[in-house]
Design a protein around this motif. Structure first.
Motif, PDB file in Angstrom:
ATOM      1  N   GLY A   1       0.788  -1.223   0.000  1.00 17.33           N
ATOM      2  CA  GLY A   1       0.000   0.000   0.000  1.00 17.33           C
ATOM      3  C   GLY A   1       0.817   1.268   0.000  1.00 17.33           C
ATOM      4  O   GLY A   1       0.432   2.267  -0.608  1.00 17.33           O
ATOM      5  N   GLY A   2       1.975   1.250   0.685  1.00 13.06           N
ATOM      6  CA  GLY A   2       2.773   2.465   0.781  1.00 13.06           C
ATOM      7  C   GLY A   2       3.824   2.600  -0.292  1.00 13.06           C
ATOM      8  O   GLY A   2       3.835   3.563  -1.064  1.00 13.06           O
ATOM      9  N   PHE A   3       4.697   1.622  -0.411  1.00 17.74           N
ATOM     10  CA  PHE A   3       5.820   1.714  -1.343  1.00 17.74           C
ATOM     11  C   PHE A   3       5.384   1.508  -2.795  1.00 17.74           C
ATOM     12  O   PHE A   3       5.766   2.267  -3.692  1.00 17.74           O
ATOM     13  CB  PHE A   3       6.885   0.683  -0.957  1.00 17.74           C
ATOM     14  N   LEU A   4       4.555   0.484  -3.036  1.00 15.88           N
ATOM     15  CA  LEU A   4       4.119   0.196  -4.404  1.00 15.88           C
ATOM     16  C   LEU A   4       2.903   1.002  -4.827  1.00 15.88           C
ATOM     17  O   LEU A   4       2.563   1.027  -6.009  1.00 15.88           O
ATOM     18  CB  LEU A   4       3.818  -1.305  -4.548  1.00 15.88           C
ATOM     19  N   GLY A   5       2.225   1.616  -3.868  1.00 13.94           N
ATOM     20  CA  GLY A   5       1.101   2.474  -4.211  1.00 13.94           C
ATOM     21  C   GLY A   5      -0.178   1.740  -4.524  1.00 13.94           C
ATOM     22  O   GLY A   5      -1.077   2.306  -5.149  1.00 13.94           O
ATOM     23  N   ALA A   6      -0.309   0.490  -4.108  1.00 16.36           N
ATOM     24  CA  ALA A   6      -1.551  -0.253  -4.330  1.00 16.36           C
ATOM     25  C   ALA A   6      -2.530   0.109  -3.232  1.00 16.36           C
ATOM     26  O   ALA A   6      -2.645  -0.580  -2.211  1.00 16.36           O
ATOM     27  CB  ALA A   6      -1.267  -1.752  -4.347  1.00 16.36           C
ATOM     28  N   GLY A   7      -3.245   1.199  -3.418  1.00 17.84           N
ATOM     29  CA  GLY A   7      -4.114   1.726  -2.369  1.00 17.84           C
ATOM     30  C   GLY A   7      -5.242   0.813  -1.980  1.00 17.84           C
ATOM     31  O   GLY A   7      -5.757   0.896  -0.860  1.00 17.84           O
ATOM     32  N   THR A   8      -5.668  -0.070  -2.873  1.00 16.51           N
ATOM     33  CA  THR A   8      -6.752  -0.978  -2.548  1.00 16.51           C
ATOM     34  C   THR A   8      -6.383  -1.942  -1.426  1.00 16.51           C
ATOM     35  O   THR A   8      -7.262  -2.487  -0.754  1.00 16.51           O
ATOM     36  CB  THR A   8      -7.164  -1.778  -3.796  1.00 16.51           C
ATOM     37  N   LEU A   9      -5.083  -2.162  -1.207  1.00 18.83           N
ATOM     38  CA  LEU A   9      -4.652  -3.060  -0.131  1.00 18.83           C
ATOM     39  C   LEU A   9      -4.772  -2.406   1.234  1.00 18.83           C
ATOM     40  O   LEU A   9      -4.821  -3.106   2.255  1.00 18.83           O
ATOM     41  CB  LEU A   9      -3.194  -3.496  -0.358  1.00 18.83           C
ATOM     42  N   ASN A  10      -4.807  -1.086   1.271  1.00 21.15           N
ATOM     43  CA  ASN A  10      -4.867  -0.393   2.557  1.00 21.15           C
ATOM     44  C   ASN A  10      -6.168  -0.668   3.297  1.00 21.15           C
ATOM     45  O   ASN A  10      -6.209  -0.633   4.533  1.00 21.15           O
ATOM     46  CB  ASN A  10      -4.706   1.109   2.374  1.00 21.15           C
ATOM     47  N   ASP A  11      -7.247  -0.903   2.549  1.00 20.48           N
ATOM     48  CA  ASP A  11      -8.561  -1.067   3.161  1.00 20.48           C
ATOM     49  C   ASP A  11      -8.569  -2.204   4.175  1.00 20.48           C
ATOM     50  O   ASP A  11      -9.093  -2.067   5.284  1.00 20.48           O
ATOM     51  CB  ASP A  11      -9.630  -1.332   2.093  1.00 20.48           C
ATOM     52  N   ILE A  12      -8.009  -3.323   3.785  1.00 19.80           N
ATOM     53  CA  ILE A  12      -8.039  -4.498   4.653  1.00 19.80           C
ATOM     54  C   ILE A  12      -6.776  -4.634   5.490  1.00 19.80           C
ATOM     55  O   ILE A  12      -6.822  -5.100   6.627  1.00 19.80           O
ATOM     56  CB  ILE A  12      -8.274  -5.778   3.807  1.00 19.80           C
ATOM     57  N   SER A  13      -5.624  -4.188   4.959  1.00 22.29           N
ATOM     58  CA  SER A  13      -4.360  -4.405   5.673  1.00 22.29           C
ATOM     59  C   SER A  13      -4.252  -3.544   6.928  1.00 22.29           C
ATOM     60  O   SER A  13      -3.701  -3.989   7.945  1.00 22.29           O
ATOM     61  CB  SER A  13      -3.174  -4.130   4.743  1.00 22.29           C
ATOM     62  N   LEU A  14      -4.773  -2.303   6.904  1.00 29.29           N
ATOM     63  CA  LEU A  14      -4.692  -1.457   8.097  1.00 29.29           C
ATOM     64  C   LEU A  14      -5.541  -2.032   9.222  1.00 29.29           C
ATOM     65  O   LEU A  14      -5.105  -2.073  10.380  1.00 29.29           O
ATOM     66  CB  LEU A  14      -5.137  -0.033   7.774  1.00 29.29           C
ATOM     67  N   SER A  15      -6.747  -2.471   8.895  1.00 31.71           N
ATOM     68  CA  SER A  15      -7.602  -3.055   9.933  1.00 31.71           C
ATOM     69  C   SER A  15      -6.981  -4.320  10.500  1.00 31.71           C
ATOM     70  O   SER A  15      -7.047  -4.570  11.714  1.00 31.71           O
ATOM     71  CB  SER A  15      -8.991  -3.349   9.369  1.00 31.71           C
ATOM     72  N   LEU A  16      -6.361  -5.124   9.653  1.00 26.69           N
ATOM     73  CA  LEU A  16      -5.707  -6.334  10.136  1.00 26.69           C
ATOM     74  C   LEU A  16      -4.510  -6.006  11.025  1.00 26.69           C
ATOM     75  O   LEU A  16      -4.326  -6.605  12.089  1.00 26.69           O
ATOM     76  CB  LEU A  16      -5.259  -7.196   8.955  1.00 26.69           C
ATOM     77  N   PHE A  17      -3.687  -5.058  10.597  1.00 22.42           N
ATOM     78  CA  PHE A  17      -2.468  -4.733  11.344  1.00 22.42           C
ATOM     79  C   PHE A  17      -2.807  -4.169  12.716  1.00 22.42           C
ATOM     80  O   PHE A  17      -2.284  -4.631  13.741  1.00 22.42           O
ATOM     81  CB  PHE A  17      -1.627  -3.738  10.552  1.00 22.42           C
ATOM     82  N   VAL A  18      -3.678  -3.175  12.749  1.00 22.76           N
ATOM     83  CA  VAL A  18      -4.041  -2.557  14.031  1.00 22.76           C
ATOM     84  C   VAL A  18      -4.809  -3.551  14.896  1.00 22.76           C
ATOM     85  O   VAL A  18      -4.573  -3.679  16.102  1.00 22.76           O
ATOM     86  CB  VAL A  18      -4.869  -1.284  13.798  1.00 22.76           C
ATOM     87  N   GLY A  19      -5.725  -4.281  14.291  1.00 28.66           N
ATOM     88  CA  GLY A  19      -6.546  -5.207  15.051  1.00 28.66           C
ATOM     89  C   GLY A  19      -5.761  -6.358  15.645  1.00 28.66           C
ATOM     90  O   GLY A  19      -6.019  -6.779  16.780  1.00 28.66           O
ATOM     91  N   LEU A  20      -4.798  -6.896  14.896  1.00 33.23           N
ATOM     92  CA  LEU A  20      -3.986  -7.991  15.421  1.00 33.23           C
ATOM     93  C   LEU A  20      -3.162  -7.539  16.621  1.00 33.23           C
ATOM     94  O   LEU A  20      -3.054  -8.256  17.631  1.00 33.23           O
ATOM     95  CB  LEU A  20      -3.069  -8.535  14.326  1.00 33.23           C
ATOM     96  N   ALA A  21      -2.566  -6.361  16.513  1.00 33.68           N
ATOM     97  CA  ALA A  21      -1.777  -5.844  17.632  1.00 33.68           C
ATOM     98  C   ALA A  21      -2.667  -5.563  18.846  1.00 33.68           C
ATOM     99  O   ALA A  21      -2.323  -5.907  19.983  1.00 33.68           O
ATOM    100  CB  ALA A  21      -1.037  -4.573  17.209  1.00 33.68           C
ATOM    101  N   ALA A  22      -3.828  -4.954  18.609  1.00 27.24           N
ATOM    102  CA  ALA A  22      -4.743  -4.667  19.710  1.00 27.24           C
ATOM    103  C   ALA A  22      -5.298  -5.953  20.320  1.00 27.24           C
ATOM    104  O   ALA A  22      -5.489  -6.044  21.536  1.00 27.24           O
ATOM    105  CB  ALA A  22      -5.897  -3.789  19.218  1.00 27.24           C
ATOM    106  N   GLY A  23      -5.547  -6.963  19.484  1.00 24.60           N
ATOM    107  CA  GLY A  23      -6.058  -8.231  19.991  1.00 24.60           C
ATOM    108  C   GLY A  23      -5.061  -8.951  20.868  1.00 24.60           C
ATOM    109  O   GLY A  23      -5.424  -9.522  21.906  1.00 24.60           O
ATOM    110  N   ALA A  24      -3.791  -8.936  20.475  1.00 24.96           N
ATOM    111  CA  ALA A  24      -2.760  -9.552  21.310  1.00 24.96           C
ATOM    112  C   ALA A  24      -2.643  -8.828  22.649  1.00 24.96           C
ATOM    113  O   ALA A  24      -2.471  -9.453  23.708  1.00 24.96           O
ATOM    114  CB  ALA A  24      -1.421  -9.546  20.582  1.00 24.96           C
ATOM    115  N   TYR A  25      -2.734  -7.509  22.625  1.00 25.48           N
ATOM    116  CA  TYR A  25      -2.657  -6.725  23.858  1.00 25.48           C
ATOM    117  C   TYR A  25      -3.848  -7.021  24.773  1.00 25.48           C
ATOM    118  O   TYR A  25      -3.687  -7.260  25.968  1.00 25.48           O
ATOM    119  CB  TYR A  25      -2.614  -5.240  23.510  1.00 25.48           C
ATOM    120  N   SER A  26      -5.048  -7.026  24.203  1.00 24.95           N
ATOM    121  CA  SER A  26      -6.242  -7.190  25.030  1.00 24.95           C
ATOM    122  C   SER A  26      -6.344  -8.581  25.638  1.00 24.95           C
ATOM    123  O   SER A  26      -6.825  -8.735  26.766  1.00 24.95           O
ATOM    124  CB  SER A  26      -7.495  -6.896  24.200  1.00 24.95           C
ATOM    125  N   SER A  27      -5.896  -9.607  24.928  1.00 28.31           N
ATOM    126  CA  SER A  27      -5.990 -10.962  25.467  1.00 28.31           C
ATOM    127  C   SER A  27      -5.087 -11.150  26.679  1.00 28.31           C
ATOM    128  O   SER A  27      -5.396 -11.946  27.568  1.00 28.31           O
ATOM    129  CB  SER A  27      -5.632 -11.986  24.381  1.00 28.31           C
TER     130      SER A  27
END
Length: 370
Positions: free
Chosen positions: A264-290
Motif C-alpha cells: 500500500g505504501g511503497f508500491l502504491g496499491a491503495g486498494t490493499l490499505n482497506d483491509i491491511s490497516l484493519s488487520l495490522f491494528v486489530g492484530l496488535a490490539a487483539g494480542a494486547y487485550s488478550s
C-alpha cells in the motif's frame, strides 16, 4: 534451544514470571487512554466511508501521465466534493466521488475528459446508489452483532459467563481502537475493512481462549488448597502462554505489514490499505487485550465471589504467618559448632567444679576410709 524458546520454557514452568494481574490498573489506564483517543478521533474526524456505504460514482481512466494530486484537484473542481484517487498498476486512475447521482456523474465525466484531454468515452463510470450503500452498512452491523452474540454464548457454555463478559469487553476494545485509527488516519472504509475487522476479532478471540483454557485447567479444585489465589493462577496462565501468543502475533503481523507498508505504501496499491490497516491494528490490539485486559478482568470478576474471597483470606493469612516465622528464624542467635553447650561452659568458666557427691573429700578419689 533459542533464547526465546528457553524463556518460554522457564515461563511455562513458573521459574520466572511477570505480575500482569498485579499491575492490571496500569493496563486498564493505558487501554482507557487509547480508547478515549480513538473515540475522540472518531467524533472529530469521522470515518471516510467508501461509496459502497454511502453511494457515489467511480471513474476509471485509461493509462495517463496525470498525477494523483492533479486528478484529485480536477475531480474536486468538477464535482465540488473531495475525491479518492488511486493510481493502479497499469497506469490508470480510479477516481471515487461519494454522493453522486446519474445526472451529476455524466457532467463530471465530461469535465474530467476535458481536464485530462481525452475522449469522454474512454472514461468508464460506475454508479452505486445510496440505498445499496445502506444495505451494505446494515448487513455489516448485523454480521458484527451476530458474531458477538455467538462468541458470548460459546464462551459462557465452554467456560463461564465471567470469561464471556471479559472476552466481549476485549473484542469491543479491539474494534474501538481499530475504528478510531481509521478515523485518525483517514483511510477509506470499504467492505474489505469490514472483512478485516471480523478477521482480527477471530485472532483476538483465539489468543483469549488459549489463556482461558489454561486458566480453567489450573483452577480445578482451587478452593481445596491454601497456597495460591485465583489471581496468582491467572498470572501463571498468562506467563505460561505469553511466548506462544507473541509468536502467533508476530507471524501474523509480518505478512500484513508487507501488505500495508510495501504493497500500500511503497508500491502504491491503495486498494490493499482497506483491509491491511484493519488487520495490522486489530492484530496488535487483539494480542494486547488478550493478555492485559481479558484475563485480568476475569480475575477481578472471579475474586468477587465469596469462595474466592475466603480463599484469598486464607492464602494471605498463611503467607503472613510464614513471613513472621521466617523473620523469627532470621532473628534467632546462631550457635556455632565449636562453642560448648551450656553445661560444659558452666563447668569450664565456673568458679569451681561441682563435687560428684556430698561428703567426699576435695580432690581425693572416692574409696573406703582407712
Amino acid at each position: 534451544m533459542s533464547k526465546l524458546g528457553n524463556l518460554g520454557a522457564r515461563l511455562h514452568r513458573g521459574e520466572i514470571s511477570y505480575d500482569f494481574i498485579g499491575h492490571r490498573k496500569l493496563w486498564y489506564g493505558i487501554s482507557i487512554l487509547i480508547t478515549i483517543t480513538a473515540i475522540l478521533g472518531l467524533a472529530v474526524r469521522g470515518l471516510n466511508m467508501g461509496i459502497d456505504f454511502q453511494g457515489g460514482a467511480v471513474f476509471t481512466t485509461e493509462k495517463t501521465s496525470i498525477s494523483v494530486s492533479q486528478a484529485e484537484d480536477y475531480a474536486k473542481e468538477a464535482s465540488g466534493h473531495d475525491a479518492v484517487v488511486q493510481k493502479l498498476g497499469n497506469g490508470t486512475l480510479r477516481i471515487q466521488i461519494a454522493g453522486m447521482d446519474t445526472k451529476q456523474s455524466d457532467q463530471i465525466k465530461t469535465d474530467l475528459a476535458k481536464d485530462f484531454k481525452v475522449d469522454p468515452e474512454t472514461i468508464a463510470a460506475d454508479l452505486v446508489g445510496p440505498s445499496w450503500g445502506d444495505q451494505i452498512a446494515n448487513k455489516a452491523w448485523q454480521g458484527l452483532a451476530i458474531f458477538m452474540v455467538l462468541v458470548v454464548i460459546y464462551l459462557a457454555i465452554a467456560f463461564e459467563w465471567r470469561m464471556a463478559i471479559a472476552a466481549l469487553v476485549a473484542l469491543i476494545h479491539d474494534i474501538t481502537i481499530t475504528v478510531g485509527i481509521y478515523a485518525l488516519v483517514g483511510f477509506e472504509v470499504t467492505p474489505g475493512t469490514v472483512i478485516g475487522l471480523l478477521t482480527i476479532l477471530g485472532y483476538s478471540l483465539y489468543d483469549t481462549v488459549v489463556v482461558f483454557d489454561s486458566l480453567k485447567e489450573q483452577t480445578k479444585d482451587i478452593t481445596k488448597q491454601n497456597r495460591w489465589t485465583y489471581s496468582d493462577i491467572a498470572n501463571r496462565s498468562i506467563n505460561g502462554t505469553l511466548v506462544r501468543s507473541i509468536n502467533t502475533t508476530v507471524v501474523a503481523l509480518l505478512p500484513v505489514a508487507g501488505l500495508l507498508f510495501i504493497g500500500g505504501g511503497f508500491l502504491g496499491a491503495g486498494t490493499l490499505n482497506d483491509i491491511s490497516l484493519s488487520l495490522f491494528v486489530g492484530l496488535a490490539a487483539g494480542a494486547y487485550s488478550s493478555i492485559f485486559i481479558a484475563t485480568p478482568l476475569v480475575a477481578d470478576l472471579k475474586e468477587r465471589e465469596p469462595a474466592m474471597k475466603a480463599l484469598k483470606k486464607r492464602v494471605l493469612a498463611k503467607r503472613a504467618q510464614a513471613s513472621v516465622e521466617e523473620e523469627m528464624a532470621d532473628d534467632a542467635p546462631s550457635v556455632r559448632d565449636d562453642e560448648p553447650d551450656d553445661d560444659t561452659a558452666h563447668a569450664v568458666v565456673g568458679p569451681r567444679t561441682q563435687p560428684a557427691s556430698r561428703g567426699r573429700g576435695r580432690g581425693r578419689p572416692s574409696g573406703k576410709r582407712r
